[in-house]
Write an enzyme that holds these catalytic residues in place. Structure first.
Site, PDB file in Angstrom:
ATOM      1  N   ARG A  37      17.238 -34.372  -7.155  1.00 54.98           N
ATOM      2  CA  ARG A  37      15.814 -34.357  -7.496  1.00 54.98           C
ATOM      3  C   ARG A  37      15.211 -35.757  -7.539  1.00 54.98           C
ATOM      4  O   ARG A  37      14.030 -35.938  -7.266  1.00 54.98           O
ATOM      5  CB  ARG A  37      15.610 -33.672  -8.843  1.00 54.98           C
ATOM      6  N   LYS A 198      18.597  -8.089  -9.181  1.00 53.44           N
ATOM      7  CA  LYS A 198      17.774  -6.976  -9.660  1.00 53.44           C
ATOM      8  C   LYS A 198      16.426  -6.861  -8.953  1.00 53.44           C
ATOM      9  O   LYS A 198      15.777  -7.857  -8.662  1.00 53.44           O
ATOM     10  CB  LYS A 198      17.537  -7.142 -11.162  1.00 53.44           C
ATOM     11  N   GLY A 351      17.688 -20.217  -6.793  1.00 48.03           N
ATOM     12  CA  GLY A 351      18.826 -21.069  -7.133  1.00 48.03           C
ATOM     13  C   GLY A 351      20.130 -20.582  -6.524  1.00 48.03           C
ATOM     14  O   GLY A 351      20.887 -21.367  -5.930  1.00 48.03           O
ATOM     15  N   GLY A 374      11.122 -20.627 -10.362  1.00 46.51           N
ATOM     16  CA  GLY A 374      10.016 -19.790 -10.841  1.00 46.51           C
ATOM     17  C   GLY A 374       8.737 -20.026 -10.051  1.00 46.51           C
ATOM     18  O   GLY A 374       8.018 -19.088  -9.696  1.00 46.51           O
TER      19      GLY A 374
END
Ligand code: ADP
Ligand code: MG
Length: 394
Positions: A37, A198, A351, A374
């Site tokens: 990062r 999911k 991820g 997210g």
């Protein structure tokens, strides 16, 4: 792209506040275990410094919950950045207050100043007006290069843009061009691959992409819910019983819209959830009672790869199976190879998907790897991200 970037404004001689995402993993003794990062921001920083800007860097790290916590200090990140960029990085022990003000005021063109963790102040996440104004008072221009927090209206992301002109850095520009571009203006055939554990995590993404894609491929744990929704027995597979109606409705929507919905036709089933479990490939109508589906089978791999071979644009979020265990990684590997071989503009997010892709060694053949978990999902859902909306329009 309709948002201004650092190339669209004059930054020479200016104090430039750059929101970065230096939320890096550290071990127990405070060593940075992955500096990806930090390295990812170097193009933006080098450009600004070369242009003669004085650069003030701000980030969060961990979850200090609005108060100073020494283990979440950004000081080690400043040292690492200094090594990577080959220049001194000044460090302010607080992101606001008299020290930060004085250090920012004295900062010269070509110099770097890193502020201490923004989340040592609860006003950062609350988007406090006076905290935003204090951050803004350090600089003359705000740059957002932290895509991963741009789905949050935090002070350093959104609040500050009410006080300063705000533009995108190069990392942000890439996310807007690729992820934003895929959602707003895709090339066709456009194929989305959605997998992972999911359905409930990705309903918004599936619903939004159903409006845009030519082909929707569903694999991974969530495919089991679609298999069950078609009336097949699923044994001990991960199935969301409360999402069967939703799965049926999504199948119906795909039909109505003429979207080619591809679900697994065969699966790899195991007698338990373990790397050394007994396993076999079966058709989806032959999942044994005590067994569980942990990967897509070879027939499904072939169908998925075929659909991908003619794609011009691909969005992939979520592995096709339990890739962490070698026996159940083949579906994900096959899809990774098919995406790489397609020649399509390819965008991978999530991820676990990125981890799986890196395991295959094919990451360099992907057009864009979206970094913000997210933020990336919300962007694919078609939501407006407050940190992007707040940037100046062209
Ligand atoms: P991403 O992080 O890429 O968005 P998710 O977090 O949604 O992906 O899902 C990844 C997880 O899903 C992995 O840990 C993987 O083991 C799990 N998974 C994939 N297929 C199955 C399956 N058939 N049964 C149980 N878990 C699965
Ligand atoms: Mg995940």
């Amino acid at each position: 792209m309709n948002k201004k970037t650092i190339k669209d404004i004059a930054v020479a001689g200016k104090k430039v506040f750059v929101r970065v995402d230096y939320n890096v993993p550290m071990d127990k003794s405070g060593n940075i275990t992955d500096d990806t990062r930090i390295r990812a921001t170097l193009p933006t920083l080098n450009y600004l410094l070369d242009q003669g800007a004085a650069v003030i860097l701000a980030s969060h790290l961990g979850r200090p919950k609005g108060a100073p916590v020494p283990e979440f200090s950004l000081a080690p990140v400043g040292k690492k950045l200094s090594d990577l960029i080959g220049k001194p990085v000044l460090f302010s022990p607080d992101c606001i207050g008299s020290d930060a003000k004085a250090m920012a005021a004295e900062l010269q063109p070509g110099q770097l100043l890193l502020l201490e963790n923004l989340r040592f102040h609860k006003e950062e996440e609350k988007n406090g007006e006076s905290f935003s104004a204090e951050l803004a008072s350090l600089a003359e221009v705000a740059v957002n290069d932290a895509f991963g927090v741009s789905h949050r209206a935090h002070a350093s992301v959104e609040g500050i843009t009410r006080f300063l002109p705000a533009v995108a850095g190069f990392l942000m520009e890439k996310e807007i061009n690729f992820v934003g571009g895929a959602v707003a203006n895709p090339s066709h055939p456009f194929v989305a691959i959605i997998g992972g554990a999911k359905v409930s995590d990705k309903i918004g993404v599936i619903e939004n992409l159903l409006q845009k894609v030519d082909t929707l491929i569903i694999g991974g744990g969530m495919a089991n819910t679609f298999i069950a929704a078609q009336g097949f027995a699923t044994g001990k597979s991960l199935v969301e019983a409360d999402k069967l109606d939703l799965a049926r409705s999504l199948i119906g929507q795909a039909k109505e819209k003429g979207v080619n919905l591809l679900l697994p036709s065969d699966v790899v089933i195991a007698d338990r959830f373990a790397a050394d479990a007994k396993y076999k490939t079966v058709s989806i109508d032959a999942i044994s009672e005590e067994w569980m589906a942990l990967d897509i089978g070879p027939a499904s791999q072939k169908t998925f790869a075929q659909a991908l071979s003619s794609a011009k644009m691909v969005v992939w979020n979520g592995p096709m199976g339990v890739f962490e265990m070698d026996a159940f990684a083949k579906g994900t590997e096959a899809v990774a190879h098919a995406v790489a071989a397609s020649g399509a503009v390819s965008i991978v997010g999530g991820g676990d998907s990125i981890a799986a892709l890196e395991k295959t060694g094919l990451a360099s053949q992907i057009s864009h790897i979206s970094t913000g978990g997210g933020a990336s999902l919300e962007y694919l859902e078609g939501k407006v991200l407050p940190g992007i909306a707040a940037l100046a329009d062209r």
